[in-house]
Design a protein around this motif. Structure first.
Motif, PDB file in Angstrom:
ATOM      1  N   GLU A  67      42.326  -2.213 -85.884  1.00  0.00           N
ATOM      2  CA  GLU A  67      43.059  -1.588 -84.777  1.00  0.00           C
ATOM      3  C   GLU A  67      43.386  -2.640 -83.713  1.00  0.00           C
ATOM      4  O   GLU A  67      44.498  -2.730 -83.210  1.00  0.00           O
TER       5      GLU A  67
ATOM      6  N   ASN B  78      45.823  -5.452 -85.053  1.00  0.00           N
ATOM      7  CA  ASN B  78      47.185  -4.949 -85.181  1.00  0.00           C
ATOM      8  C   ASN B  78      47.820  -4.760 -83.805  1.00  0.00           C
ATOM      9  O   ASN B  78      49.012  -5.029 -83.604  1.00  0.00           O
TER      10      ASN B  78
ATOM     11  N   PRO C 128      49.164   0.533 -83.901  1.00  0.00           N
ATOM     12  CA  PRO C 128      48.262   0.546 -82.742  1.00  0.00           C
ATOM     13  C   PRO C 128      48.764  -0.379 -81.616  1.00  0.00           C
ATOM     14  O   PRO C 128      49.479  -1.333 -81.874  1.00  0.00           O
TER      15      PRO C 128
ATOM     16  N   ARG D 298      48.945  -1.089-101.894  1.00  0.00           N
ATOM     17  CA  ARG D 298      49.221  -1.936-100.736  1.00  0.00           C
ATOM     18  C   ARG D 298      50.711  -2.181-100.613  1.00  0.00           C
ATOM     19  O   ARG D 298      51.176  -2.923 -99.750  1.00  0.00           O
TER      20      ARG D 298
ATOM     21  N   HIS E 222      46.915  -3.929 -90.779  1.00  0.00           N
ATOM     22  CA  HIS E 222      47.087  -2.510 -90.440  1.00  0.00           C
ATOM     23  C   HIS E 222      45.843  -1.685 -90.807  1.00  0.00           C
ATOM     24  O   HIS E 222      45.291  -1.841 -91.892  1.00  0.00           O
ATOM     25  N   PRO E 223      45.402  -0.788 -89.884  1.00  0.00           N
ATOM     26  CA  PRO E 223      44.216   0.046 -90.134  1.00  0.00           C
ATOM     27  C   PRO E 223      44.299   0.854 -91.438  1.00  0.00           C
ATOM     28  O   PRO E 223      43.255   1.205 -91.996  1.00  0.00           O
ATOM     29  N   ASP E 224      45.497   1.148 -91.914  1.00  0.00           N
ATOM     30  CA  ASP E 224      45.631   1.883 -93.181  1.00  0.00           C
ATOM     31  C   ASP E 224      44.862   1.207 -94.309  1.00  0.00           C
ATOM     32  O   ASP E 224      44.368   1.870 -95.213  1.00  0.00           O
ATOM     33  N   PHE E 225      44.787  -0.114 -94.251  1.00  0.00           N
ATOM     34  CA  PHE E 225      44.160  -0.847 -95.350  1.00  0.00           C
ATOM     35  C   PHE E 225      42.665  -1.059 -95.141  1.00  0.00           C
ATOM     36  O   PHE E 225      42.009  -1.738 -95.908  1.00  0.00           O
TER      37      PHE E 225
ATOM     38  N   THR F  48      51.570  -7.460 -90.713  1.00  0.00           N
ATOM     39  CA  THR F  48      51.087  -6.085 -90.551  1.00  0.00           C
ATOM     40  C   THR F  48      50.375  -5.648 -91.827  1.00  0.00           C
ATOM     41  O   THR F  48      49.377  -4.931 -91.782  1.00  0.00           O
ATOM     42  N   ARG F  49      50.871  -6.109 -92.956  1.00  0.00           N
ATOM     43  CA  ARG F  49      50.196  -5.796 -94.226  1.00  0.00           C
ATOM     44  C   ARG F  49      48.764  -6.330 -94.254  1.00  0.00           C
ATOM     45  O   ARG F  49      47.931  -5.837 -94.997  1.00  0.00           O
ATOM     46  N   LEU F  50      48.497  -7.377 -93.464  1.00  0.00           N
ATOM     47  CA  LEU F  50      47.136  -7.949 -93.435  1.00  0.00           C
ATOM     48  C   LEU F  50      46.204  -7.215 -92.480  1.00  0.00           C
ATOM     49  O   LEU F  50      45.001  -7.185 -92.699  1.00  0.00           O
TER      50      LEU F  50
ATOM     51  N   LEU G 172      45.579   5.026 -97.983  1.00  0.00           N
ATOM     52  CA  LEU G 172      44.311   4.934 -97.262  1.00  0.00           C
ATOM     53  C   LEU G 172      43.126   4.810 -98.209  1.00  0.00           C
ATOM     54  O   LEU G 172      42.119   4.204 -97.871  1.00  0.00           O
TER      55      LEU G 172
ATOM     56  N   LEU H 200      53.767   0.610 -96.681  1.00  0.00           N
ATOM     57  CA  LEU H 200      53.205   0.432 -95.340  1.00  0.00           C
ATOM     58  C   LEU H 200      54.025   1.242 -94.346  1.00  0.00           C
ATOM     59  O   LEU H 200      55.247   1.115 -94.289  1.00  0.00           O
TER      60      LEU H 200
ATOM     61  N   ARG I 132      43.757  10.189 -91.461  1.00  0.00           N
ATOM     62  CA  ARG I 132      44.886   9.751 -90.657  1.00  0.00           C
ATOM     63  C   ARG I 132      45.696  10.953 -90.214  1.00  0.00           C
ATOM     64  O   ARG I 132      45.837  11.920 -90.957  1.00  0.00           O
TER      65      ARG I 132
ATOM     66  N   HIS J 158      43.935   2.054 -75.393  1.00  0.00           N
ATOM     67  CA  HIS J 158      44.298   1.758 -76.785  1.00  0.00           C
ATOM     68  C   HIS J 158      44.851   2.999 -77.471  1.00  0.00           C
ATOM     69  O   HIS J 158      44.203   4.038 -77.513  1.00  0.00           O
TER      70      HIS J 158
END
Lengths: 623, 201
Positions: B78, B81, A423, A391, B62-65, B58-60, A386, A394, A180, A481
């Motif tokens: 991606e 989100n 995004p 979790r 987001h690309p972080d997860f 967003t917690r569901l 990541l 955020l 990231r 995007h």
């Protein structure tokens, strides 16, 4: 000195992801450990690596402290502040910045900046890759040899697409997978939030060596939501140094030939003198700018008072506060709505900066966190997220600049507004103007201005493979995007036939895919050579420490060692001194090993006397 | 919402992902913003609740997860989100929200309605004259700002009332709402000009 190595880390984790603050002046790795982020340390000190690269005439590069040490005696081969040139073209750069550089810059065929050192040309991506390699190597040492393959890398929030891409390309060239790209102020807020466990509205004021960012965030239930961001990617501590350099030049004008000012040795010495005075002025009411280069007939001392320095700095600080104003306005807030102001970056140590930030926000800034480390710590926390470790945290970030397309008339039509959450996707329809037209060109821009020419050009895209149809009939849907890294991808589809049109990209200020591949290949070829050179430099440094220790205890050796051991030691010292100038890795290695062996008897004698001293005067029963 | 997760059968709060098993749904690019936020279509939206849901969803997605889940899952995250953020943009803004409702009920678009009544356009010209002649902060300027703000609030109330409860699909009242929305655009543009010349450059 002979010493014993301890094998501490037996079961190393399979995959280590570190956070890297890739700074203008220094870079720093951090890692998540035992439930919190931690700066990596080498020999008990934070592994702060100067973002400086020295390239010798035979083409070998060294990075970090060793390179910075060369900046005085070999300035023309020593590259610093490369971050200012990431994703930029030579034509865009300020003349005043270029004429201060001790090293040579030129442009590639497509106008991109490149530096010329040691008879070789390097793009900023390649120089940054060398820095990242060193950071990863140091991190690996700090972690007992664990291999570093992936990283979270921070960039200024106000970096545009080209600058972000350049950072990502640099990591690729360094053999690192970028999990990231995180905005520096966002990373800082994460470290702050984890440390303080406070919620509310936070402003992060990040004045680094070369860039300025301000971000307004809300922290709520572990969600770090960026409300707005603003900044200036060419505003930083370097500007304050430059103002002091001008003062020094003024002092010398008339006394020396103007050509002296163009000498790399002068530029470098002046820059370092300015930096030193600036740092001193953060504590003292006055400091001296001192420069002495006998070869050039340069000799000057100029006392600068803090008032004088503050008058010189004021315009730059003012510029940063205008950014703060715009960020607050975009967030729909007043300065009084901010619950805490977090300072990041070495330049926030300047008292005037602190005072002005306090005046602007109407509250004393939070200064408990180390401004040099907070960004790396945040990056490490993000790496943990990541890796699936948490979790609870955020980050919701935004894009700093509006994204648009050039219209037929040369205006900029905005597709994505600045401070949109990422995004983010937008779809735009295109059609043809002529019968059987098979391609459409469009020009993607980033920036807030109304005219395309005033915005920053990201690239020209060519849509090809449109099926032959009468003019105006094709419906090509183009999807723009912005991903979680803030980087743009473009895809297209002809909607009446469902044919996916392909897109060629010509980045305006970045490397093409082919260019990156070619560089990667070249870097593999150089990797062995670079590795050997690195090893050689490390060995020489080690020899230096061993020599210092041995010479300091030479009297003891004379007194206590037998004749043979003493002779061995003298010989080893002599050859080690010579080896420090040797270019052959093998010979340096032999000299180091010989010295190591020859100092063993001395080490034993010293250890013996330490033990004796410790037990003397004690009864057996005390032991 | 009555939809259930095809993967684990749990009820879905959002059309983008399952809160129970975490699987990401494949939805249309033009996903209904109300479905995305698990809300019944309607003009009244509790902005505070919307923000809470934005964070929760967003917690569901987001690309972080999804960093370790492979390229395909990451691309889906991606996408979803981006859809969530786009839907929030529509629902958080009362004009865009109303436009979306009018559109989904088959009402006319801005272009289909054609030009605004002559009297209204004359009024707009008067505003522009004031903005060009009066200096920022002067009495005439401030008066106009106050009038326009009132005008805007009046239109909002009208639109809200006309959309509550939601009219039938294709209802005639949709044309009137569209006209109010178009008028609102003119008012907003003028207010934008005022804000731009008052704020920092």
């Amino acid at each position: 000195m002979g010493y014993i190595e301890l094998e501490v880390l037996e079961d190393q984790p399979k995959r280590v992801v570190i956070g890297i603050d890739l700074g203008t002046t220094n870079s720093l790795p951090a890692i998540w450990k035992d439930g919190r982020p931690e700066v990596l340390e080498v020999e008990g000190e934070a592994a702060l690596i100067p973002s400086v690269v020295h390239v010798s005439d035979n083409g070998t590069a060294v990075v970090g402290r060793t390179a910075r040490a060369r900046s005085m005696d070999d300035p023309a081969h020593t590259v610093h502040s490369i971050k200012r040139f990431m994703g930029r073209s030579l034509g865009e750069l300020d003349e005043s910045v270029l004429r201060r550089l001790p090293y040579k810059v030129s442009q590639t065929e497509r106008g991109l900046v490149q530096v010329e050192v040691g008879g070789k040309r390097f793009t900023p991506q390649e120089i940054s890759a060398l820095i990242l390699r060193e950071v990863a190597a140091q991190a690996s040492v700090a972690m007992g040899g664990a291999e570093v393959l992936s990283a979270v890398i921070t960039v200024p929030a106000y970096f545009d697409d080209a600058q972000r891409q350049a950072t990502r390309d640099a990591a690729r060239l360094a053999g690192l997978e970028v999990l990231r790209i995180v905005n520096e102020p966002t990373a800082a807020s994460l470290a702050y939030g984890l440390d303080q466990k406070e919620e509310g509205t936070v402003a992060v004021y990040d004045l680094g060596g070369g860039t300025f960012d301000v971000s307004i965030l809300s922290i709520e239930e572990g969600v770090f939501q960026v409300l707005s961001t603003n900044g200036d990617t060419s505003l930083g501590g370097d500007d304050l140094d430059a103002a002091l350099v001008d003062l020094l030049r003024g002092e010398l004008e008339g006394a020396v030939d103007d050509a002296v000012f163009e000498e790399p040795a002068f530029r470098q010495a002046a820059r370092l003198a300015a930096e030193k005075a600036k740092i001193a002025l953060s504590k003292d009411p006055a400091a001296d700018l001192v420069i002495s280069i006998p070869e050039l007939g340069v000799n000057a001392r100029r006392t600068v008072t803090r008032e004088e320095f503050e008058a010189l700095s004021a315009p730059f600080v003012e510029r940063s506060l205008r950014c703060c104003e715009r960020a607050l306005k975009d967030a729909g807030l007043e300065p009084g709505d901010v619950d805490e102001v977090v300072l990041v970056g070495g330049s926030t140590r300047v008292p005037l900066v602190r005072a002005e930030v306090e005046r602007f926000f109407g509250r004393a800034p939070h200064t408990e966190l180390n401004p040099d480390q907070v960004v790396a710590l945040g990056a490490a926390a993000q790496a943990e997220v990541l890796m699936g470790g948490s979790r609870d945290i955020l980050l919701m970030d935004v894009t700093p600049l509006s994204l648009g397309l050039e219209t037929m008339g040369g205006a900029a039509e905005k597709l994505i507004q600045r401070n949109s959450r990422i995004p983010c996707s937008v779809k735009e329809g295109f059609t043809t103007y002529a019968d059987n037209q098979s391609a459409i060109d469009f020009h993607v821009l980033q920036g807030e201005r109304e005219l395309a020419a005033d915005c920053r050009s990201l690239g020209r895209f060519k849509l090809t493979g449109i099926p032959p149809m009468p003019a105006g009939l094709p419906r090509v849907g183009v999807k723009f995007h912005l991903d979680a890294d803030g980087i743009l991808t473009v895809s297209a589809k002809e909607e009446s036939t469902g044919a996916s049109a392909s897109i060629e990209v010509k980045p305006s200020h970045g490397l093409t895919e082919d260019e990156v591949s070619a560089m990667l290949e070249a870097s593999f070829k150089n990797a062995k050579k670079d590795f050997e050179e690195r090893r050689r430099v490390d060995l020489i440094a080690e020899i230096g420490i061993m020599l210092r220790h041995a010479t300091a205890n030479l009297a003891v050796a004379e007194d206590r060692l037998d004749r043979e051991s003493m002779e061995d030691l003298r010989e080893a010292i002599a050859s080690a001194k010579e080896a420090r100038l040797c270019a052959e890795l093998d010979l340096v290695q032999i000299a180091r090993d010989t010295l190591d062996r020859a100092t063993m008897p001395l080490a034993a004698v010293l250890m013996d006397s330490v033990v004796k001293e410790a037990v003397s005067g004690k009864k057996l029963g005390d032991l | 919402m009555d939809a259930t997760c095809p993967s684990c059968g749990a009820g879905l709060e959002t059309s983008l992902a399952c809160g129970a098993c975490g699987v990401l749904m494949l939805t249309d690019d033009a996903a209904c913003p109300f479905a995305v936020f698990g809300l019944e279509p309607g003009f009244d939206v509790d902005l505070k609740e919307l923000k809470v849901r934005l964070r929760r969803f967003t917690r569901l997605v987001h690309p972080d997860f999804f960093a370790l889940e492979g390229e395909q899952a990451l691309a889906k995250a991606e996408r979803n989100n981006a859809l969530l953020n786009a839907a929030y943009g529509v629902l958080a803004d009362e004009v865009r929200r109303a436009e979306r409702l009018v559109e989904s009920l088959g009402g006319p678009t801005e272009k289909e309605l054609g030009s605004m009544p002559q009297a209204f356009l004359m009024e707009v010209m008067e505003w522009n004259e004031t903005l060009e002649e009066a200096s920022p902060g002067s009495t005439g300027w401030l008066e106009l700002e106050r009038d326009l703000t009132e005008h805007r609030d009046r239109i909002s109330t009208e639109i809200g009332a006309a959309l509550t409860p939601l009219p039938q699909p294709g209802a005639e009242s949709l044309t009137g709402i569209r006209q109010s929305l178009n008028a609102r655009r003119y008012v907003d543009r003028a207010l934008g000009r005022i804000a731009a010349s008052a704020g920092p450059s």
